[in-house]
Design a protein around this motif. Structure first.
Motif, PDB file in Angstrom:
ATOM      1  N   ILE B  53     -52.060  12.967  -4.926  1.00 21.41           N
ATOM      2  CA  ILE B  53     -52.787  11.719  -4.708  1.00 21.41           C
ATOM      3  C   ILE B  53     -51.809  10.595  -4.425  1.00 21.41           C
ATOM      4  CG2 ILE B  53     -54.166   9.963  -5.876  1.00 21.41           C
ATOM      5  CD1 ILE B  53     -55.926  12.142  -5.296  1.00 21.41           C
ATOM      6  N   ILE B  57     -51.948   8.189  -1.196  1.00 15.00           N
ATOM      7  CA  ILE B  57     -52.183   6.742  -1.317  1.00 15.00           C
ATOM      8  C   ILE B  57     -50.972   5.977  -0.790  1.00 15.00           C
ATOM      9  CG2 ILE B  57     -52.569   4.854  -2.960  1.00 15.00           C
ATOM     10  CD1 ILE B  57     -54.987   6.530  -2.746  1.00 15.00           C
ATOM     11  N   VAL B  61     -51.215   3.129   1.991  1.00 13.72           N
ATOM     12  CA  VAL B  61     -50.793   1.750   1.690  1.00 13.72           C
ATOM     13  C   VAL B  61     -49.578   1.381   2.543  1.00 13.72           C
ATOM     14  CG1 VAL B  61     -49.813   0.246  -0.077  1.00 13.72           C
ATOM     15  CG2 VAL B  61     -51.745   1.701  -0.624  1.00 13.72           C
ATOM     16  N   LEU B 301     -54.528  12.964   0.900  1.00  6.68           N
ATOM     17  CA  LEU B 301     -55.414  12.596  -0.210  1.00  6.68           C
ATOM     18  C   LEU B 301     -56.361  13.739  -0.541  1.00  6.68           C
ATOM     19  CD1 LEU B 301     -56.721   8.945   0.015  1.00  6.68           C
ATOM     20  CD2 LEU B 301     -55.222  10.020  -1.644  1.00  6.68           C
ATOM     21  N   SER B 348     -56.042  10.721 -11.461  1.00  4.81           N
ATOM     22  CA  SER B 348     -56.037  10.124 -10.128  1.00  4.81           C
ATOM     23  C   SER B 348     -55.628   8.657 -10.197  1.00  4.81           C
ATOM     24  CB  SER B 348     -57.405  10.273  -9.475  1.00  4.81           C
ATOM     25  OG  SER B 348     -58.363   9.555 -10.205  1.00  4.81           O
ATOM     26  N   GLY B 352     -52.892   7.017  -8.111  1.00  2.00           N
ATOM     27  CA  GLY B 352     -53.214   5.832  -7.321  1.00  2.00           C
ATOM     28  C   GLY B 352     -52.219   4.706  -7.567  1.00  2.00           C
ATOM     29  N   GLY B 355     -48.961   5.663  -6.156  1.00  2.00           N
ATOM     30  CA  GLY B 355     -49.023   5.634  -4.700  1.00  2.00           C
ATOM     31  C   GLY B 355     -48.967   4.216  -4.160  1.00  2.00           C
ATOM     32  N   VAL B 356     -49.712   3.336  -4.794  1.00  2.00           N
ATOM     33  CA  VAL B 356     -49.703   1.939  -4.350  1.00  2.00           C
ATOM     34  C   VAL B 356     -48.301   1.359  -4.503  1.00  2.00           C
ATOM     35  CG1 VAL B 356     -50.492  -0.378  -4.939  1.00  2.00           C
ATOM     36  CG2 VAL B 356     -52.147   1.468  -4.708  1.00  2.00           C
ATOM     37  N   GLY B 384     -56.921   1.716  -1.744  1.00  2.00           N
ATOM     38  CA  GLY B 384     -56.154   2.861  -2.242  1.00  2.00           C
ATOM     39  C   GLY B 384     -56.597   3.244  -3.642  1.00  2.00           C
ATOM     40  N   ALA B 387     -60.109   4.679  -3.509  1.00  2.00           N
ATOM     41  CA  ALA B 387     -60.085   6.037  -2.953  1.00  2.00           C
ATOM     42  C   ALA B 387     -59.577   7.025  -4.000  1.00  2.00           C
ATOM     43  CB  ALA B 387     -59.196   6.072  -1.708  1.00  2.00           C
ATOM     44  N   ALA B 388     -58.503   6.641  -4.703  1.00  2.00           N
ATOM     45  CA  ALA B 388     -57.940   7.534  -5.718  1.00  2.00           C
ATOM     46  C   ALA B 388     -58.987   7.846  -6.789  1.00  2.00           C
ATOM     47  CB  ALA B 388     -56.703   6.902  -6.355  1.00  2.00           C
TER      48      ALA B 388
END
Ligand SMILES: Nc1ncnc2c1ncn2[C@@H]1O[C@H](COP(=O)(O)OP(=O)(O)OP(=O)(O)O)[C@@H](O)[C@H]1O
Ligand SMILES: [Mg+2]
Lengths: 235, 415
Positions: B53, B57, B61, B301, B348, B352, B355-356, B384, B387-388
Motif C-alpha cells: 500500500i 500511495i 502522491v 495499490l 492500510s 497510507g 506512502g504519503v 491517498g 484510498a488506503a
C-alpha cells in the motif's frame, strides 16, 4: 432432588447434542445434571464419552440439540448469539487444557482480558487483574509474558483470568492435562481454595486420584451420565 | 483471600429472580488496542504487508505532487512571460526557403493600436571569443544578437549585474551577456571592464542578464546595440524575431493582423505565435504522463490491497485459538469482526501514512533538483489516505467475516 428451592448454579435437563454426519454423532444422549452454588465436582469418563461437549454446552460455547440449560436461573438454550456472549462475559469463567494465553502480552494484561468484553475501563480491569493474580499467588509475575512462565504458572494465570469477572461458575476442561504432577497439585489446590471461598467449579479430568479427591464425581460413558456420586449418595 | 470471592457469594445468594444481564461491550478505545494487538506482536510482518500500500500511495502522491509542482512552475513561467506576449518571426515560406522580415517590421507593428511595446533582435553571424588569440572556430556555441533597447522591458527581463543598453551604449562597442553566456565565460560581475572579442572588434561587458522565462536562446546570446552592429559589421538589420506586448484584451486581434503588418508583401511567410500557448501545450503533454503513472500507482495499490487481504486471511487462520478464547471471554461476533477489520484498517493506515510521507519526500527531492517550488496537493494527500483506508476496509472485510463466523468450539480446538 431439588435442594430447598434454591436455584441451581447450573442445571442441564435431558440435554441431547448431536453432531451432523452419517450417521449423526450423539455426543450427549439425554444428560441431566444439577450443580448447586458452591459445589466442586469432577467430570470423568473415557475419551470420546462427551465430557468436553457437555462443558461446552454448559458454558454456552455450543447449544444443545434439545433439552434445557439453565445458568443462574436463566434458561439459555434459546438465547441469541449476543445474549450468549453476555452470559459468557458475566457468568462463566473458562480454564482450558492448553491455557490459551496471548503470547505477546503480560500476565496482568492476559488476566485483564477476562473483563475486556464487559465494558469496564482498562484501569479498573488491570486493578482487578492484579487482585486476581494475587489470589492465585502470582503477584510477583504481573509483568511476565507467558513465555517466561512455567506451565503451572501459566495455568494459574488462566485461572486468574477465569475468576476476574467473578463468574457464577468456573468450567475447567482438563486443567492439569498439560502439567507435571507437582504443578497439577498446585493447580488443583488452588481450585479447592477458590471453592472453599465460595466458587462453583466443574473440572474435567482423566486423573482418577484428582477426581477422587473432589467432593463429587460425575462419570460419563457414551454420552450418558453413568454415575453421579451426589445421586448415589442420596440413594 | 479475597474480596473478589466474598462478593461472589453474596451475589449468588440474591440470584432469584435472575437480574437482566448487561450485554457484552467492547469500549471504543479497546477496539483500537485489540485491533492493533496482532500488528504489535508481529512487527516485521506488519511492516512488510503495509509496504505494498505504501508504495502505491507513494507513487500516486509523488506523481501528483511532481505534476503539481511542475505545473505550478509552468504557471509561474507563464505569469512571468505574460499571456499578452506575441512573437513574430520569419516562417518557412511555400518555397521552403527561410523568409526574411523587412527591417521596418517592428516599427510598423508598434503602430497597431493595442500594441504597447515592441522589440526586435537580429542574430548576427559573428563569433564571440574571450581574446583574439583563440581560433575563431572554437567558439562556445554562443550567438551574437543585435538587440533593440526596448527588449528588456518588452520581455520583463532583469539584470543580475551592470546596466542595459541605452541610446548611448548601443551606439558604441558594449555588450550585455545572457545568463548562460556569462556563465560560459565565467563572468559574474562587470566591474573590471572585461573585454570580449566579437567578430573582429573588442566590446566591453556592461551588464549581465537574469535568465529570461522561455527565451533560452537569449540566455545563450551576447547582446550588442543595433546601431553599433550595423556600423561595425555592415549588416542589414532584418529582425530574426520581433517581441510584441499588447493590450491583454486584444491579443487574438493583434495576432491576426501581425503577418500582414510585418510583411505586407509575403504575409504567409510570417509566423506569429504566443509563447504562453506553447507552455500550456507542454502542460497537457505532462498531464498524459501523469495519467500513466497514476495508473501504475493504482495497480500497485491493488496489489497492496490483495497483499493485505492475504495477510489477514492467514492471520485469521493462525489465530483461531485467540478468536475462540475471545468468544469464551464474552466477545460477540461483531466484536471479532470489528477487531479484524480494525487490524486491516490500521495496516492500510500505516501504509497510507508511510506512502504519503514517502511521496512527499520524493516530490520534495525531485522538485528541488529541478529548481521548482515544492507543491504537495492536498487532494493527493487526502485522496491517498482515503484510498488506503478504502482498500484496507475492502481487503479486511472477508477475513473479518470469516473470523466472526467461526464457531467458538471449533476455534478453541487445539491446532
Ligand atoms: N465438532 C464435532 N463434530 C462431530 N463430532 C464431534 C465433534 N466434537 C466432538 N465430536 C464427537 O463427540 C463425541 C464426544 O466428544 P468429546 O470431545 O465431548 O469427548 P471427550 O469426553 O471430551 O473426550 P476426551 O477425553 O478425549 O477429550 C466424540 O465421539 C467426538 O468424536
Ligand atoms: Mg475433551
Amino acid at each position: 432432588m431439588t435442594s430447598a428451592g434454591l436455584p441451581a448454579a447450573l442445571e442441564l435437563i435431558d440435554v441431547v447434542k448431536e453432531y451432523p454426519g452419517l450417521p449423526p454423532v450423539r455426543a450427549l444422549d439425554g444428560v441431566s445434571v444439577r450443580i448447586d452454588p458452591g459445589e466442586l465436582l469432577a467430570i470423568v469418563g473415557p475419551s470420546g464419552s462427551g465430557k468436553s461437549t457437555m462443558l461446552n454446552v454448559m458454558g454456552t460455547l455450543d447449544l444443545p440439540t434439545s433439552g434445557s440449560v439453565q445458568i443462574d436461573g436463566r434458561e439459555v438454550s434459546n438465547f441469541s448469539e449476543r445474549k450468549l456472549s453476555a452470559v459468557r462475559s458475566h457468568l462463566i469463567g473458562f480454564v482450558f487444557q492448553s491455557f490459551f494465553l496471548l503470547d505477546g502480552i503480560t500476565a496482568v494484561d492476559n488476566v485483564a482480558n477476562g473483563l475486556l468484553y464487559s465494558g469496564v475501563s482498562s484501569r479498573i480491569r488491570r486493578q482487578r487483574a492484579a487482585a486476581a493474580l494475587e489470589t492465585v499467588g502470582l503477584s510477583h509475575r504481573l509483568n511476565h509474558v507467558p513465555n517466561q512462565m512455567s506451565g503451572g504458572e501459566r495455568q494459574r494465570v488462566a485461572i486468574a483470568r477465569a475468576i476476574v469477572n467473578e463468574p457464577s461458575i468456573i468450567l475447567a476442561d482438563e486443567p492439569t492435562g498439560n502439567l507435571d504432577t507437582a504443578s497439577s497439585e498446585t493447580v488443583m489446590g488452588l481450585l479447592r481454595d477458590l471453592n472453599d471461598a465460595g466458587s462453583t467449579i466443574v473440572v474435567i479430568t482423566h486423573d482418577k486420584d484428582v477426581a477422587a479427591a473432589l467432593p463429587r464425581q460425575v462419570a460419563f460413558r457414551d454420552g450418558r451420565v453413568e454415575l453421579d456420586s451426589a445421586l448415589a449418595g442420596a440413594r | 483471600m479475597t474480596a473478589i470471592l466474598d462478593t461472589e457469594q453474596t451475589q449468588k445468594a440474591s440470584a432469584t429472580p435472575p437480574t437482566k444481564l448487561p450485554p457484552s461491550r467492547l469500549l471504543l478505545i479497546d477496539v483500537l488496542s485489540v485491533g492493533s494487538s496482532g500488528l504489535r506482536s508481529r512487527k516485521m510482518r506488519t511492516a512488510l504487508s503495509a509496504l505494498g500500500i505504501m508504495i502505491g500511495i507513494a507513487a500516486m502522491v509523488g506523481v501528483l505532487g511532481l505534476s503539481e509542482s511542475s505545473q505550478a512552475d509552468l504557471r509561474k513561467q507563464i505569469e512571468a512571460l505574460g499571456t499578452n506576449l506575441l512573437t513574430v518571426s520569419p516562417g518557412s515560406g511555400f518555397g521552403g526557403g527561410d523568409g526574411v522580415l523587412p527591417e521596418e517590421a517592428a516599427a510598423k507593428i508598434s503602430r497597431i493600436g493595442p500594441v504597447e511595446i515592441t522589440a526586435d533582435v537580429v542574430t548576427l553571424e559573428q563569433s564571440v571569443l574571450r581574446n583574439n588569440l583563440v581560433n575563431a572556430n572554437e567558439t562556445s556555441g554562443l550567438s551574437v544578437v543585435a538587440a533593440d533597447e526596448n527588449l528588456l522591458s518588452t520581455l520583463n527581463g532583469a539584470l543580475s549585474a551592470g546596466i542595459w543598453l541605452d541610446e548611448a551604449t548601443a551606439a558604441t562597442p558594449n555588450v550585455v551577456l545572457g545568463s548562460v553566456a556569462a556563465e560560459r565565460h565565467g563572468i559574474i560581475d562587470v566591474s573590471g571592464g572585461i573585454q570580449l572579442y566579437i567578430g573582429d572588434e573588442w566590446f566591453t561587458v556592461i551588464g549581465i542578464l537574469e535568465p529570461f522565462p522561455l527565451a533560452a536562446d537569449l540566455d545563450r546570446s551576447v547582446l550588442i546595440g543595433q546601431p553599433v552592429a550595423s556600423e561595425l559589421f555592415e549588416v542589414e538589420l532584418n529582425p530574426s524575431i520581433v517581441y510584441v506586448r499588447t493590450d491583454p484584451s486584444f491579443v487574438d486581434d493583434v495576432r491576426a493582423v501581425l503577418p500582414a503588418t510585418a510583411d505586407p508583401a509575403t504575409p504567409e511567410e510570417v509566423e506569429a505565435s504566443r509563447p504562453s500557448e506553447l507552455l500550456e501545450t507542454q502542460n497537457a503533454i505532462e498531464d498524459s504522463f501523469t495519467n500513466l503513472f497514476l495508473g501504475l500507482g493504482a495497480v500497485s495499490l491493488l496489489v497492496g490491497g490483495v497483499g493485505i487481504a492475504n495477510v489477514m486471511v492467514i492471520a485469521v487462520i493462525e489465530r483461531r485459538n485467540e478468536i475462540g478464547l475471545r468468544r469464551a471471554l464474552g466477545a460477540t461476533r461483531a466484536h471479532i469482526r470489528r477487531q479484524f477489520l480494525t487490524e486491516s484498517l490500521l495496516l492500510s493506515l500505516i501504509g497510507g501514512i508511510g506512502g504519503v510521507a514517502l511521496g512527499i519526500f520524493v516530490t520534495w527531492i525531485y522538485a528541488r533538483s529541478q529548481g521548482w517550488d515544492v507543491v504537495v496537493p492536498t487532494l493527493a494527500v487526502v485522496g491517498g489516505m482515503v484510498a488506503a483506508l478504502a482498500i484496507g476496509g475492502v481487503a479486511g472485510l472477508y477475513p473479518a467475516m470469516r473470523a466472526a463466523r467461526l464457531a467458538p468450539t471449533e476455534a478453541l480446538r487445539a491446532a
